[in-house]
Design a protein around this motif. Structure first.
Motif, PDB file in Angstrom:
ATOM      1  N   VAL A 100       2.858   8.487   4.704  1.00 35.06           N
ATOM      2  CA  VAL A 100       4.013   8.417   5.439  1.00 35.06           C
ATOM      3  C   VAL A 100       4.673   9.715   5.720  1.00 35.06           C
ATOM      4  CG1 VAL A 100       5.017   6.036   4.936  1.00 35.06           C
ATOM      5  CG2 VAL A 100       5.258   7.609   3.185  1.00 35.06           C
ATOM      6  N   LYS A 101       3.709  10.471   5.928  1.00 31.94           N
ATOM      7  CA  LYS A 101       3.813  11.953   6.645  1.00 31.94           C
ATOM      8  C   LYS A 101       4.520  12.760   5.472  1.00 31.94           C
ATOM      9  CE  LYS A 101       3.170  11.325  10.842  1.00 31.94           C
ATOM     10  NZ  LYS A 101       2.138  11.915  11.703  1.00 31.94           N
ATOM     11  N   LYS A 102       3.816  12.374   4.082  1.00 36.02           N
ATOM     12  CA  LYS A 102       4.277  13.357   2.815  1.00 36.02           C
ATOM     13  C   LYS A 102       6.006  13.156   2.777  1.00 36.02           C
ATOM     14  CE  LYS A 102       0.863  16.568   1.267  1.00 36.02           C
ATOM     15  NZ  LYS A 102       0.727  18.033   1.035  1.00 36.02           N
ATOM     16  N   ASN A 103       6.478  11.983   2.697  1.00 39.60           N
ATOM     17  CA  ASN A 103       7.778  11.851   2.301  1.00 39.60           C
ATOM     18  C   ASN A 103       7.844  11.000   1.134  1.00 39.60           C
ATOM     19  OD1 ASN A 103       9.510  12.856   4.449  1.00 39.60           O
ATOM     20  ND2 ASN A 103       8.461  11.426   6.082  1.00 39.60           N
ATOM     21  N   PRO A 104       8.810  11.249   0.220  1.00 40.57           N
ATOM     22  CA  PRO A 104       8.831  10.348  -0.844  1.00 40.57           C
ATOM     23  C   PRO A 104       9.035   8.844  -0.452  1.00 40.57           C
ATOM     24  CG  PRO A 104      10.825  11.627  -0.789  1.00 40.57           C
ATOM     25  CD  PRO A 104       9.906  12.268   0.360  1.00 40.57           C
ATOM     26  N   VAL A 105       8.345   7.916  -1.051  1.00 38.06           N
ATOM     27  CA  VAL A 105       8.484   6.447  -0.712  1.00 38.06           C
ATOM     28  C   VAL A 105       9.886   5.852  -0.677  1.00 38.06           C
ATOM     29  CG1 VAL A 105       7.849   4.317  -1.007  1.00 38.06           C
ATOM     30  CG2 VAL A 105       6.152   6.192  -1.298  1.00 38.06           C
ATOM     31  N   ILE A 106      10.585   6.265  -1.566  1.00 43.12           N
ATOM     32  CA  ILE A 106      11.986   6.063  -1.658  1.00 43.12           C
ATOM     33  C   ILE A 106      13.050   6.680  -0.749  1.00 43.12           C
ATOM     34  CG2 ILE A 106      12.844   7.733  -3.508  1.00 43.12           C
ATOM     35  CD1 ILE A 106      14.500   5.837  -4.641  1.00 43.12           C
ATOM     36  N   GLY A 107      12.574   7.982  -0.144  1.00 43.37           N
ATOM     37  CA  GLY A 107      13.201   8.509   0.841  1.00 43.37           C
ATOM     38  C   GLY A 107      13.021   8.037   2.257  1.00 43.37           C
ATOM     39  N   ILE A 108      11.893   7.420   2.596  1.00 40.64           N
ATOM     40  CA  ILE A 108      11.940   6.538   3.632  1.00 40.64           C
ATOM     41  C   ILE A 108      12.596   5.297   3.814  1.00 40.64           C
ATOM     42  CG2 ILE A 108       9.688   7.584   4.171  1.00 40.64           C
ATOM     43  CD1 ILE A 108       8.543   4.880   3.404  1.00 40.64           C
ATOM     44  N   LEU A 109      13.008   4.664   2.643  1.00 44.00           N
ATOM     45  CA  LEU A 109      13.945   3.557   2.488  1.00 44.00           C
ATOM     46  C   LEU A 109      15.341   4.102   2.701  1.00 44.00           C
ATOM     47  CD1 LEU A 109      14.270   0.564   1.912  1.00 44.00           C
ATOM     48  CD2 LEU A 109      14.319   1.183  -0.274  1.00 44.00           C
ATOM     49  N   ALA A 110      15.562   5.344   2.229  1.00 46.13           N
ATOM     50  CA  ALA A 110      17.075   5.845   2.255  1.00 46.13           C
ATOM     51  C   ALA A 110      17.605   5.761   3.578  1.00 46.13           C
ATOM     52  CB  ALA A 110      17.119   7.144   1.449  1.00 46.13           C
ATOM     53  N   TRP A 111      18.909   5.991   3.845  1.00 45.81           N
ATOM     54  CA  TRP A 111      19.626   6.269   4.945  1.00 45.81           C
ATOM     55  C   TRP A 111      20.658   7.246   4.632  1.00 45.81           C
ATOM     56  CZ3 TRP A 111      24.854   5.912   6.588  1.00 45.81           C
ATOM     57  CH2 TRP A 111      25.035   6.193   7.895  1.00 45.81           C
ATOM     58  N   PRO A 112      20.812   8.169   5.500  1.00 43.37           N
ATOM     59  CA  PRO A 112      20.371   8.441   6.950  1.00 43.37           C
ATOM     60  C   PRO A 112      19.138   9.052   7.049  1.00 43.37           C
ATOM     61  CG  PRO A 112      21.959  10.069   6.806  1.00 43.37           C
ATOM     62  CD  PRO A 112      21.982   9.260   5.368  1.00 43.37           C
ATOM     63  N   SER A 113      18.480   9.833   5.933  1.00 46.91           N
ATOM     64  CA  SER A 113      17.344  10.540   6.279  1.00 46.91           C
ATOM     65  C   SER A 113      16.698  10.689   4.884  1.00 46.91           C
ATOM     66  CB  SER A 113      17.709  12.030   6.651  1.00 46.91           C
ATOM     67  OG  SER A 113      16.587  12.897   6.489  1.00 46.91           O
ATOM     68  N   PRO A 114      15.299  11.045   4.870  1.00 45.99           N
ATOM     69  CA  PRO A 114      14.632  11.146   3.514  1.00 45.99           C
ATOM     70  C   PRO A 114      15.017  12.507   3.048  1.00 45.99           C
ATOM     71  CG  PRO A 114      13.060  10.763   5.013  1.00 45.99           C
ATOM     72  CD  PRO A 114      14.360  10.779   5.857  1.00 45.99           C
ATOM     73  N   TRP A 115      15.535  13.453   3.604  1.00 42.98           N
ATOM     74  CA  TRP A 115      16.003  14.736   2.953  1.00 42.98           C
ATOM     75  C   TRP A 115      17.395  14.265   1.869  1.00 42.98           C
ATOM     76  CZ3 TRP A 115      13.623  18.865   3.017  1.00 42.98           C
ATOM     77  CH2 TRP A 115      12.640  19.279   3.836  1.00 42.98           C
ATOM     78  N   VAL A 116      17.966  13.165   1.972  1.00 43.10           N
ATOM     79  CA  VAL A 116      19.030  13.156   1.135  1.00 43.10           C
ATOM     80  C   VAL A 116      18.368  12.926  -0.264  1.00 43.10           C
ATOM     81  CG1 VAL A 116      20.708  11.288   0.521  1.00 43.10           C
ATOM     82  CG2 VAL A 116      20.508  12.014   2.916  1.00 43.10           C
ATOM     83  N   ILE A 117      17.146  12.313  -0.268  1.00 45.35           N
ATOM     84  CA  ILE A 117      16.552  11.785  -1.520  1.00 45.35           C
ATOM     85  C   ILE A 117      16.043  13.051  -2.009  1.00 45.35           C
ATOM     86  CG2 ILE A 117      14.810  10.567  -2.719  1.00 45.35           C
ATOM     87  CD1 ILE A 117      17.213   8.732  -2.245  1.00 45.35           C
ATOM     88  N   VAL A 147       0.755  -1.314   0.025  1.00 46.86           N
ATOM     89  CA  VAL A 147      -0.262  -0.247  -0.153  1.00 46.86           C
ATOM     90  C   VAL A 147       0.678   1.129  -0.116  1.00 46.86           C
ATOM     91  CG1 VAL A 147      -2.022  -0.995   0.993  1.00 46.86           C
ATOM     92  CG2 VAL A 147      -0.181  -0.329   2.430  1.00 46.86           C
ATOM     93  N   VAL A 148       2.014   1.190   0.498  1.00 48.18           N
ATOM     94  CA  VAL A 148       3.117   2.148   0.410  1.00 48.18           C
ATOM     95  C   VAL A 148       3.614   2.453  -0.829  1.00 48.18           C
ATOM     96  CG1 VAL A 148       5.135   3.287   1.622  1.00 48.18           C
ATOM     97  CG2 VAL A 148       3.543   1.977   2.982  1.00 48.18           C
ATOM     98  N   LEU A 149       3.845   1.311  -1.379  1.00 45.95           N
ATOM     99  CA  LEU A 149       4.426   1.288  -2.671  1.00 45.95           C
ATOM    100  C   LEU A 149       3.559   2.066  -3.724  1.00 45.95           C
ATOM    101  CD1 LEU A 149       6.247  -2.144  -3.161  1.00 45.95           C
ATOM    102  CD2 LEU A 149       7.288   0.231  -3.245  1.00 45.95           C
ATOM    103  N   ARG A 150       2.186   1.792  -3.569  1.00 46.28           N
ATOM    104  CA  ARG A 150       1.033   2.395  -4.389  1.00 46.28           C
ATOM    105  C   ARG A 150       0.913   3.690  -4.213  1.00 46.28           C
ATOM    106  NH1 ARG A 150      -0.721  -2.833  -3.950  1.00 46.28           N
ATOM    107  NH2 ARG A 150      -2.529  -2.396  -2.388  1.00 46.28           N
ATOM    108  N   ASP A 151       1.342   4.152  -2.987  1.00 42.37           N
ATOM    109  CA  ASP A 151       1.046   5.816  -2.555  1.00 42.37           C
ATOM    110  C   ASP A 151       2.024   6.424  -3.612  1.00 42.37           C
ATOM    111  OD1 ASP A 151       0.703   7.995  -1.289  1.00 42.37           O
ATOM    112  OD2 ASP A 151       1.360   7.563   0.738  1.00 42.37           O
ATOM    113  N   LYS A 152       1.632   7.233  -4.451  1.00 43.67           N
ATOM    114  CA  LYS A 152       2.627   7.649  -5.482  1.00 43.67           C
ATOM    115  C   LYS A 152       3.421   9.078  -4.868  1.00 43.67           C
ATOM    116  CE  LYS A 152       1.034   8.993  -9.512  1.00 43.67           C
ATOM    117  NZ  LYS A 152       0.159   9.342 -10.677  1.00 43.67           N
ATOM    118  N   PHE A 153       2.513   9.625  -3.802  1.00 45.32           N
ATOM    119  CA  PHE A 153       3.252  11.048  -3.439  1.00 45.32           C
ATOM    120  C   PHE A 153       3.584  10.697  -1.940  1.00 45.32           C
ATOM    121  CE2 PHE A 153       0.116  12.367  -6.494  1.00 45.32           C
ATOM    122  CZ  PHE A 153       1.041  13.016  -7.533  1.00 45.32           C
ATOM    123  N   GLY A 154       3.483   9.514  -1.326  1.00 47.49           N
ATOM    124  CA  GLY A 154       4.137   9.405  -0.031  1.00 47.49           C
ATOM    125  C   GLY A 154       3.211   9.945   1.063  1.00 47.49           C
ATOM    126  N   LEU A 155       1.726  10.089   0.723  1.00 50.76           N
ATOM    127  CA  LEU A 155       0.710  10.783   1.652  1.00 50.76           C
ATOM    128  C   LEU A 155       0.566   9.789   2.978  1.00 50.76           C
ATOM    129  CD1 LEU A 155      -1.845  11.823  -0.929  1.00 50.76           C
ATOM    130  CD2 LEU A 155       0.173  13.265   0.046  1.00 50.76           C
TER     131      LEU A 155
END
Length: 1089
Positions: free
Chosen positions: A494-511, A484-492
Motif C-alpha cells: 500500500v505504497k509503503k504506508n503503515p497499515v494502520i495509517g491507511i485506515l486512519a482518518w484523515p491521513s496516514p501521516w497522523v499515524i 493480505v494487507v494485514l500480513r504485510d508488516k511494513f505496508g509495502l
C-alpha cells in the motif's frame, strides 16, 4: 474528660520571678513559653540517626527528630520515665499529620538543575487521573500497537489475536491486583516494583528481580528506539539510508547506524536535563491519543466511504506497489496498447514480445480494495490464522492461482514476502511488551495525594481501558482490512504506508507522526527511569559490585548508571530487529510480574500481622493464577530466553545471598521460613526419631573468661569438624549473677560467641544465660536448650584441667553433676581433654590414626564419631583403628572376626585389634595412688568443713551479741552473765580456729604409715582398672592423633564423687588428645539400609 490548665507565674525562691507576677499582672502564660527552655535542653541531647537506619528500623513513618516536645503534665506522671523511648499519642499524631512522602526523584533533580530550591513542598496535588491513569496509558500504548498489531491480527487471525491479547491483558490485570494489595499495605516510597518486591520477598529476590526489571526497562528503550528508526527509514525519509537497500543485511546496518545516533542523542538529552523529558511527556501522550482517535475515526469512515487504497495481486500473491501505479500488464495510452511498469519488472524489456516470468504469464492481475470496510464481510476471511515460513509469499488463499515449477530468484523482490517464520508463540513474545508499563503509577507513589487510593483505581482502570482498545482494534482491524494487507508488516503493498495509517482518518501521516513522537517519548522515558532504578538498587547496598552506580552528579543525577544503561541499550540496537528484541524484554517484565504475584500470595498465605492492605479485592488464588500465567507466557514466548532470564536471576540471587549486605526488611520470605520451621518442628515431634536419621545435635558448653572472651576457641573448631556445618549446634555459656545487673554482659558474651563461631565457621546458634550459680545455669541449658524436635542429643564440653589446683570443689562438682544430668536426660556426653591442642580448621593432618577404645557398648557412638570426623578435610587422611578388650574367658580370635564382620556390615573401614587383659595382682603403685587419692579427698573435705565452721562461728557470735544486749536491757544492775568480747582481732580469730580444730587429727593424716589394709577396696579395684587400662592405651595409642575412650559413669553413691575425677585423670594420663565419650542410652548406628 478533658482537663483545663491555668498556669499562673509565681516567684521562685531565688527571686528570679517574672515582672508580671511582681506587678500583680493577671495575664496567663502559655505552656510553650514556660517549658521552652526545658524543651531546648532536651532536644540538644537527642541523638540523630542516619537516614537509612531511620527508614528501615523506625516504627514511625517519618522518624525525624522533632524540634519540640509536648508537655505531658501531672496527668501523665505515671508514664514520665517512658517518655524518652515511647512518645505520647499526641506527638505521634502530629508526626503523621506533617508527613509528606517526597522522594529524591526527578522533581528534586529538576530543582537542582534550575538552581532554585523550594523551601517547603506542600502535600502533592496529583490525583488518580493525572498521577496514575495517564502515565500508565502512555506507557502501555506504544510502538507495538502502531507497528505490529495489524500484522499480528493478519497472521494469527482474529481468534488467535484475541487469545494473545486476552492472555497478556489478564496477566497484567492479575499482576495489577497483586501490586495494588502490596502498594496499599502501608506507605510505599517511590521505587515501583523493585521496592515492593524487595520489601516483600527480601533483598535476594528484590535484587534479582530489580535487576531483571532494570534490564527489561533498558531493552524497552532499545525497542522504542528501533521503532523510531523503523518509522523514520520506512515511512518518513526512506531515501536517507547509509547502506543501499537490497537485502536484510543492509537494512540491519541502517538500523544500527541510525539507532546508535538516536541513542546517543537521547542520552545527551537525559544527561543535560530530565526536565525537558518531563515537559514533553504531555505532548507525547497527546500524540498517542490523537493517533488512536484517528484510527477509530477511520473505522467509522469505512461505513460511509472506504479509503481509496488498493492492493494488487498477481494470481494470489501480493505485490509491492511502490514502483508502479497501474495494476495491469497492458494499458491504453492515446489509443495505443503499451506495457506497464509491472511488465518491466517481470520481463526483460518493456516490449510485448519480451521474455517474461512464467508465473507472470500464467496468472492474471487483480486489484482489490485494501480496506473493504466494516460491512464488507472480510471478517470471515480473517477469523483464522495464516502462519508461514520465512521468505514465503503473502497470498490470498481464496484467489485462483497457477503454480509453476521454475522459480526466478530475482523476481521475488516484486512480491511481499515474510521476513521471519511466523508461529503462535513468537507472536505472544512480540506482543507482550505492548501491555507492560503498569508500574508507572506505583513509580510515582511519592507524588500522589492519596497513593493508597489512586494506585489501585488508576492502574486497573488504565489496564481495562487499554485492554478494551487492544481487543477492539483486533476485531476492527480484522473486520475492515484485507487479510493480505494485514500480513504485510511494513505496508509495502500500500505504497509503503503503515497499515494502520491507511485506515486512519484523515491521513496516514497522523499515524506516522504520532507513532514517531510516541516512540521517541517512550525511549526517553526508559532512558530516564532505568538509571534511577539501578541507582536505587546500588544505594540499597545489597549488590556490592554495583556500588559505583549509586553515585552521580552533584544534584543526584545517576551519571554512571546512565552510561551503563546506554551500553546495554546499544546491545539491543545492534540486534537491529524489533521482532527479536521484543521477546527479550518480555522475559524480564514477565519475571518481574511473576514475583509481584508471588509476593502478594506469600504475604496473604502467611497472614502476618503487618499484612493489612486497604485494597480488599484480592485473593491468593488470583495471585497464584497470575504467577502461573506469567511463567507459562515466559516459556510460550521463548523457552530459551526464559531459561536465560531465570539463570541470570538465579545467579544474582545466589550472589546476593553469598556476598550481599545483610538487610532485614521484614520480608515475606523470612515469614515463610518461620512458618516452614514451625511446621517442620511440629512434624519432628509427631514420630520418634529412627536410628538411621540420628546425628549428633550438639549443645556446646563454653566458658567465658573475665573479659567475656571465649576461653577455648578450639572447642568450636572441633564442633565444626564433627558437624561439617550440618545439623543443630547450640553454643552456650553461663554467667554468674542476676540478669538485671549482668544483662549487658550476657549480650556482649553472646556477640563474642557469634564472632568466634563465624571465625571457626561453626554454623549454629549462640546463647548466654545469667544464673545465680554456674551449676544451675548449665542444668537449665541441658534441660531446655533447643525447641521441639530440634533439641540437642549430645553435650560437648572441655575437661576441667584446673580442678586439682582449685581451692574449692565447685569445678569438680559442676562436672560430675553435668555427667549425671546428661545421663539422666538420655543425652550423649563428649568431653575433650587438652582441647587447646586439637587441630584448627586450617590445619591438615598428613596421616596418623584415630584410635577408638571400645570397652563397653554405648549405642555405637564411639564408632560413628571417627567416621564423622573423617568427612572433614582436617581428619580426612587419618585412619581409624578400633581396640577392644578381651578378658580371660573370652576368645580373642573369634572376637576379632566378629568385630571385623560387624564393621563390614556398618560400612566402616577400620583396623581391628583385640587387647587381652589378664588378671594380675594389684601393684604397690596402685595402692600408693589410691592412698594419695584418699588423703587428698580427706584434706579437701577438711578444708570445706573449716570454711563451713567459720561461717557458723560468725553466726554464733552474732547471736550471742544479740542475746547479751536483750538481757542487759531487761535486767537491772547486778550480776551479769558471760559476755562475748566485741573486739574481734586477727589473733583471736586464729586462736578460735585452732581450738575448734583440736581432735580432728589432721596432722596424723600426714604422719600415718601406708596401711593398705585400711583402704577402701572398691577404690583400690577401680584404681587398678584405670592404671592397667591406661598402660595398655598409652602403649598402643600414644602417638595417635586422637584417642576416643568410653567414659565410665560417676558412682551412684555421691560419697565417692571426690575420687571419680582421680580415676579419669589416671585413665587419661600420658595421652595428648583424648575424647571421652558417654552414650545416651540408645542405638545411633545400624547395619540396615
Amino acid at each position: 474528660m478533658p482537663t483545663n490548665f491555668t498556669v499562673v507565674p509565681v516567684e521562685d525562691a531565688e527571686g528570679g520571678s517574672s515582672s508580671a507576677a511582681a506587678s500583680g499582672d493577671s495575664k496567663l502564660v502559655s505552656l510553650g513559653k514556660i517549658f521552652g527552655d526545658a524543651r531546648d535542653e532536651d532536644n540538644s541531647q537527642e541523638p540523630h540517626l542516619g537516614e537509612d537506619s531511620q527508614r528501615e528500623s523506625s516504627p514511625f513513618i517519618n522518624p525525624d527528630d522533632d524540634t519540640e516536645h509536648y508537655y505531658e503534665g501531672k496527668n501523665m506522671a505515671l508514664f514520665e520515665e517512658e517518655m524518652d523511648s515511647n512518645p505520647m499519642v499526641s506527638s505521634l499524631l502530629n508526626k503523621l499529620a506533617n508527613y509528606t512522602n517526597l522522594t529524591q526523584g526527578v522533581r528534586e533533580h529538576e530543582e537542582a538543575e534550575d538552581g532554585v530550591r523550594r523551601v517547603t513542598v506542600m502535600v502533592p496535588q496529583m490525583g488518580t487521573f493525572i498521577g496514575v491513569y495517564l502515565p500508565c496509558m502512555q506507557n502501555i500504548l506504544g510502538v507495538i500497537l502502531f507497528l505490529r498489531l495489524t500484522w499480528i491480527v493478519g497472521t494469527a487471525g482474529i481468534l488467535g489475536s484475541f487469545a494473545i491479547v486476552s492472555m497478556c491483558c489478564i496477566c497484567t490485570l492479575l499482576t495489577a491486583i497483586s501490586m495494588s494489595a502490596i502498594a496499599t499495605n502501608g506507605v510505599v516510597p517511590a521505587g515501583g516494583s523493585y521496592y515492593m518486591i524487595s520489601r516483600s520477598l527480601g533483598p535476594e529476590f528484590g535484587g534479582a528481580v530489580g535487576l531483571c526489571f532494570y534490564l527489561g526497562t533498558t531493552f524497552a528503550g532499545s525497542l522504542y528506539i528501533l521503532g523510531t528508526i523503523e518509522i523514520l527509514l520506512i515511512y518518513i525519509v526512506p531515501t536517507a539510508t547509509v547502506f543501499e537497500e537490497g537485502d536484510d543485511v543492509a537494512t540491519g546496518n541502517n538500523m544500527r547506524v541510525y539507532g546508535t545516533c538516536c541513542l546517543l542523542l537521547m542520552a545527551l538529552v537525559v544527561f543535560v536535563g530530565v526536565k525537558y523529558v518531563n515537559k514533553l511527556a504531555l505532548v507525547f501522550l497527546a500524540c498517542v491519543v490523537l493517533s488512536i482517535m484517528a484510527t477509530y475515526a477511520g473505522v467509522i469512515k469505512t461505513l460511509i466511504e472506504p479509503p481509496e487504497f488498493n492492493v494488487c495481486l498477481l494470481g494470489n500473491r501480493s505485490l509491492r506497489n511502490e514502483k508502479f501505479d497501474t495494476c495491469a500488464k497492458m494499458q491504453v495510452v492515446k489509443n495505443n496498447t503499451v506495457t506497464t511498469e509491472l511488465w518491466s519488472i517481470f520481463c526483460d524489456s518493456k516490449y510485448p514480445n519480451a521474455s517474461c516470468d512464467e508465473y507472470f504469464i500464467l496468472n492474471n492481475l487483480t486489484e482489490m480494495p485494501a480496506i473493504p470496510g466494516l460491512l464488507s464481510g472480510v471478517i470471515k476471511d480473517n477469523l483464522w490464522g495464516d502462519y508461514s515460513p520465512v521468505d514465503m509469499f503473502i497470498e490470498k488463499k481464496s484467489q485462483p492461482s497457477v503454480e509453476v515449477t521454475n522459480k526466478d530468484k530475482d523476481v521475488p523482490k516484486a512480491y511481499v514476502i515474510n521476513d521471519i517464520t511466523t508461529y503462535f508463540t513468537l507472536l505472544v513474545g512480540i506482543y507482550f511488551p505492548s501491555v507492560t508499563g503498569i508500574m508507572a503509577g506505583s513509580n510515582r507513589s511519592g507524588d500522589l495525594r492519596d497513593a493508597q487510593r489512586s494506585i489501585p483505581i488508576g492502574t486497573i482502570m488504565a489496564i481495562l481501558t487499554t485492554s478494551f482498545i487492544y481487543i477492539s482494534c483486533v476485531v476492527l482491524f480484522g473486520a475492515c482490512i484485507e487479510g493480505v494487507v494485514l500480513r504485510d508488516k511494513f505496508g509495502l503493498s500500500v505504497k509503503k504506508n503503515p497499515v494502520i495509517g491507511i485506515l486512519a482518518w484523515p491521513s496516514p501521516w497522523v499515524i506516522v507522526i504520532g507513532s514517531f513522537f510516541s516512540c521517541c517519548g517512550a525511549g526517553l522515558q526508559s532512558l530516564t527511569g532505568a538509571p534511577r532504578l539501578l541507582q536505587a538498587i546500588a544505594r540499597d547496598g545489597i549488590i556490592p559490585f554495583l556500588q559505583v552506580f549509586g553515585h552521580g552528579k552533584a544534584n543526584g543525577e545517576p551519571t554512571w548508571a546512565l552510561l551503563l544503561t546506554v551500553g546495554i541499550c546499544e546491545i539491543g540496537i545492534l540486534i537491529a530487529s524489533l521482532d527479536r528484541v521484543a521477546p527479550i524484554l518480555s522475559m524480564f517484565f514477565l519475571m518481574c510480574y511473576l514475583f509481584v504475584n508471588l509476593a502478594c500470595a506469600v504475604q496473604t498465605l502467611l497472614r502476618t500481622p503487618n499484612w493489612r492492605p486497604r485494597f480488599k479485592f484480592y485473593h491468593w488464588t488470583l495471585s497464584f493464577l497470575g504467577m502461573s500465567l506469567c511463567l507459562s507466557l515466559m516459556f510460550i514466548s521463548s523457552w530459551y530466553y526464559a531459561l536465560v532470564a531465570m539463570v541470570i536471576a538465579g545467579c544474582i540471587y545466589k550472589y546476593i545471598e553469598y556476598r550481599g549486605a545483610e538487610k532485614e526488611w521484614g520480608d515475606g520470605i523470612r515469614g515463610l521460613s518461620l512458618n516452614a520451621a514451625r511446621y517442620a518442628l511440629i512434624r519432628l515431634e509427631e514420630v520418634p526419631l529412627h536410628t538411621k536419621n540420628w546425628r549428633p545435635q550438639l549443645l556446646v558448653l563454653c566458658k567465658l573468661d573475665s573479659d567475656l572472651a571465649v576461653k577455648h576457641p578450639r572447642l568450636l573448631s572441633f564442633t565444626t569438624q564433627l558437624k561439617a556445618g550440618k545439623g543443630l549446634t547450640i553454643v552456650c555459656s553461663v554467667l554468674e549473677g542476676t540478669y538485671m545487673t549482668r544483662g549487658n554482659d550476657a549480650k556482649t558474651g553472646e556477640q563474642n560467641l557469634k564472632a568466634v563461631m563465624a571465625a571457626e565457621r561453626t554454623k549454629g546458634f549462640s546463647h548466654v544465660v545469667v544464673s545465680s550459680n554456674l551449676r544451675d545455669g548449665f542444668s537449665l541449658l541441658i534441660q531446655s536448650a533447643g525447641l521441639g524436635g530440634m533439641k540437642h542429643n549430645a553435650v560437648l564440653m572441655a575437661w576441667p584441667t584446673g580442678w586439682t589446683q582449685a581451692r574449692d570443689s565447685s569445678a569438680r562438682r559442676n562436672f560430675i553433676e553435668t555427667v549425671r544430668e546428661t545421663t539422666s536426660a538420655h543425652q550423649a556426653l563428649l568431653v575433650a581433654k587438652n582441647i587447646d591442642h586439637f587441630p584448627g580448621n586450617q590445619e591438615r593432618l598428613k596421616g596418623g590414626t584415630i584410635d577408638v577404645w571400645w570397652i563397653v557398648h554405648d549405642g555405637g557412638l564411639l564408632m560413628l564419631l571417627p567416621f564423622l570426623l573423617s568427612q572433614h578435610k582436617v581428619w580426612r587422611k587419618c585412619k581409624m583403628r578400633i581396640f577392644t578388650v578381651a578378658q580371660m574367658d573370652d576368645n580373642s580370635i573369634q572376637m576379632k572376626k566378629d568385630l571385623q564382620m560387624f564393621l563390614y556390615h556398618l560400612r566402616l573401614d577400620a583396623e581391628v585389634e583385640v587387647v587381652e587383659m589378664h588378671d594380675s595382682d594389684i601393684s604397690a603403685f596402685t595402692y600408693e595412688k589410691t592412698l594419695v587419692m584418699e588423703q587428698r579427698s580427706q584434706m579437701l573435705k577438711q578444708m570445706q568443713l573449716s570454711r563451713t565452721e567459720r561461717e557458723r562461728e560468725a553466726q554464733l557470735i552474732h547471736d550471742r551479741n544479740t542475746a547479751s544486749h536483750s538481757t542487759m536491757n531487761d535486767k537491772a544492775a547486778g550480776a551479769t552473765p558471760d559476755r562475748v568480747h566485741m573486739t574481734w582481732t586477727k589473733d583471736k580469730l586464729v586462736h578460735e580456729r585452732n581450738r575448734h580444730r583440736e581432735g580432728m587429727g589432721v596432722k596424723d593424716m600426714f604422719n600415718m604409715k601406708p596401711e593398705w589394709e585400711n583402704l577402701n577396696q572398691s577404690n583400690v579395684r577401680r584404681m587398678h582398672t584405670a592404671v592397667k587400662l591406661n598402660e595398655v592405651v598409652v602403649k598402643k595409642s600414644q602417638n595417635s592423633e586422637l584417642v576416643l575412650l568410653n567414659m565410665p559413669g560417676p558412682p551412684k553413691n555421691k560419697k565417692g564423687d571426690e575420687n571419680y575425677m582421680e580415676f579419669l585423670e589416671v585413665l587419661m594420663d600420658g595421652l595428648d588428645r583424648v575424647l571421652l565419650v558417654r552414650g545416651g542410652g540408645r542405638e545411633v548406628i545400624t547395619i540396615y539400609s
